[in-house]
Structures are given as C-alpha cells and as structure tokens.
Design a protein around this motif. Structure first.
Motif, PDB file in Angstrom:
ATOM      1  N   GLU A   1       4.142   3.128  10.848  1.00 46.66           N
ATOM      2  CA  GLU A   1       4.320   1.827  10.383  1.00 46.66           C
ATOM      3  C   GLU A   1       3.235   1.321   9.569  1.00 46.66           C
ATOM      4  N   ALA A   2       2.027   1.751   9.859  1.00 48.59           N
ATOM      5  CA  ALA A   2       0.515   1.366   9.106  1.00 48.59           C
ATOM      6  C   ALA A   2       0.995   1.970   7.865  1.00 48.59           C
ATOM      7  N   ALA A   3       1.334   3.161   7.487  1.00 54.69           N
ATOM      8  CA  ALA A   3       1.387   3.865   6.173  1.00 54.69           C
ATOM      9  C   ALA A   3       2.478   3.049   5.518  1.00 54.69           C
ATOM     10  N   ASP A   4       3.476   2.784   6.243  1.00 51.50           N
ATOM     11  CA  ASP A   4       4.548   1.820   5.468  1.00 51.50           C
ATOM     12  C   ASP A   4       3.843   0.545   4.871  1.00 51.50           C
ATOM     13  N   SER A   5       3.227  -0.022   5.606  1.00 50.43           N
ATOM     14  CA  SER A   5       2.601  -1.181   5.219  1.00 50.43           C
ATOM     15  C   SER A   5       1.720  -1.243   3.882  1.00 50.43           C
ATOM     16  N   PHE A   6       1.038  -0.366   4.110  1.00 57.13           N
ATOM     17  CA  PHE A   6       0.047   0.115   2.834  1.00 57.13           C
ATOM     18  C   PHE A   6       0.960   0.290   1.704  1.00 57.13           C
ATOM     19  N   GLU A   7       2.039   0.971   1.571  1.00 55.30           N
ATOM     20  CA  GLU A   7       3.142   0.992   0.791  1.00 55.30           C
ATOM     21  C   GLU A   7       3.771  -0.355   0.339  1.00 55.30           C
ATOM     22  N   LYS A   8       3.909  -1.206   1.168  1.00 51.66           N
ATOM     23  CA  LYS A   8       4.533  -2.496   0.829  1.00 51.66           C
ATOM     24  C   LYS A   8       3.525  -3.484   0.078  1.00 51.66           C
ATOM     25  N   VAL A   9       2.083  -3.104   0.316  1.00 54.16           N
ATOM     26  CA  VAL A   9       0.975  -3.852  -0.248  1.00 54.16           C
ATOM     27  C   VAL A   9       1.004  -3.530  -1.881  1.00 54.16           C
ATOM     28  N   ALA A  10       1.276  -2.015  -1.868  1.00 53.14           N
ATOM     29  CA  ALA A  10       1.279  -1.447  -3.217  1.00 53.14           C
ATOM     30  C   ALA A  10       2.589  -2.127  -4.128  1.00 53.14           C
ATOM     31  N   HIS A  11       3.869  -2.019  -3.459  1.00 53.33           N
ATOM     32  CA  HIS A  11       4.923  -2.786  -4.266  1.00 53.33           C
ATOM     33  C   HIS A  11       4.800  -4.094  -4.584  1.00 53.33           C
ATOM     34  N   THR A  12       4.052  -4.849  -3.678  1.00 53.81           N
ATOM     35  CA  THR A  12       3.946  -6.449  -3.893  1.00 53.81           C
ATOM     36  C   THR A  12       2.924  -6.457  -5.155  1.00 53.81           C
TER      37      THR A  12
END
Length: 207
Positions: free
Chosen positions: A187-198
């Motif tokens: 989930e932490a890795a997924d959150s980093f990707e969400k930062v990138a998408h933002t």
C-alpha cells in the motif's frame, strides 16, 4: 505552463519538500529492521512514529496555507491531493513498521529487503522531483520511473504472498500477521504512485 499576472506563494514548495524529505528518512529507517536485532525493533518503530508526527505537521501546514492564501501555485484541490497522498505514504510505512512490533514478529521474509529498496528509491525520486514543481519541467521521467518501480513492487508482493501461502507447514496466525505486513508495504508503494499520478495531472493541467 500559462503566463500568470499574479504572484505565487512559493512556500508551498518548501512544505512539499519537507514532506518528501521525511519520507526519505522513513524509508531509510526501514532498513534498520534488517540491520539490528529484533529486540531493538521497538526503537525503529518509535523513530517511525516521530517521523510520522513531523509529516502530519507538514501536511497540516500545507492545508492551513491553502486556506489562508489568495493565490496558490496551482489548483487548491491539487495541492490538497498532493499533500494527502504524501501523507498516505508516510502513514502506510509507519503503520506497517508498528505492526511488525505489535505482532511480535522476529523474522521478516527475505524478499522484504528488496521491497525496502524499492520504497527507498521511490522516496528519493519523490524528494528529487519537488523542486521541479516550481517550473513543472522535466517531470515525465519521474512518473515513468515511479510507475516502473510500482510494477516491480507488485510482482514482488505477489511472490511474497505465494511463498507465504505455499509454505509446507502453514500456521494460520503467522500467515495473517505476515500478510498484514506485506500488504502494508504494498500500500505504501501504491501511495507513491498516487503521488506521481497527482503530479502528472498537475503538469497536464498547468501546461
């Protein structure tokens, strides 16, 4: 990016840089789980809690700044989203580190070292990109690499789950505990990707 006639408050960028820098510290701290005896893991979790507290303060500062600023460097909703996603990264890392101690885990999967390396690199890239938000330049390489790392984390996650469930002598309680740990770091890795998408969304909107 379009020309702006009004001045921008650049303190937002410093606050984002602070949040990202704390993530770098947190992911480096994760490696201590592999370097010290399990009897010292409580100290690692305690340090994580301190970093999470600092990250919360940085997030609150961003929200307060948004609410008190007439002019922002980009859309308020995007600033909120970026701040929240950065905070999610820290929350997942700190929560999972805490679970390791609370669950009484004394040995982590061998592959977790690679997961820590991925999270550490994601944090470093996130910190490196923050100064570039000022001009929104040279950003694609960042989100492309974050996406690649997240895909790598996904594959590793599936591998660790398979090894966990395919163990010759499965223990139900151990499986539940370890799955919680493995899920948390994913989930932490997924959150980093969400930062990138933002950030990608901001770049497209402001171009």
């Amino acid at each position: 990016m379009g020309f702006r006639l009004t001045p921008q408050d650049t303190s937002f960028f410093s606050l984002f840089a602070t949040s990202a820098g704390l993530l770098v510290e947190a992911t480096r701290e994760l490696t201590r789980f592999l370097e010290v005896d399990s009897s010292q893991w409580g100290q690692v979790a305690e340090r994580m809690r301190a970093l999470e507290h600092e990250a919360d303060e940085a997030t609150h500062a961003v929200i307060k700044k948004v609410n008190s600023s007439f002019i922002t460097p980009f859309d308020r909703e995007d600033i909120h989203a970026l701040a929240a996603n950065l905070d999610d990264c820290m929350d997942h890392i700190e929560e999972t580190a805490d679970l390791i101690v609370l669950y009484g885990i004394d040995e982590l999967p061998f592959a977790i070292a690679e997961q820590f390396q991925i999270l550490s690199r994601m944090a470093e890239l996130t910190a490196e990109v923050m100064p570039r938000l000022r001009g929104l330049k040279d950003l694609p390489s960042y989100w492309i690499e974050i996406n690649r790392l997240e895909n790598q984390a996904d594959k590793l996650y599936r591998k660790m789950l398979a090894e966990l469930f395919n163990h010759s002598n499965p223990d139900a309680v151990h499986i539940i505990k370890m799955k919680g740990i493995i899920d948390g770091f994913e989930e932490a890795a997924d959150s980093f990707e969400k930062v990138a998408h933002t950030i990608e969304g901001i770049a497209v909107k402001e171009s």
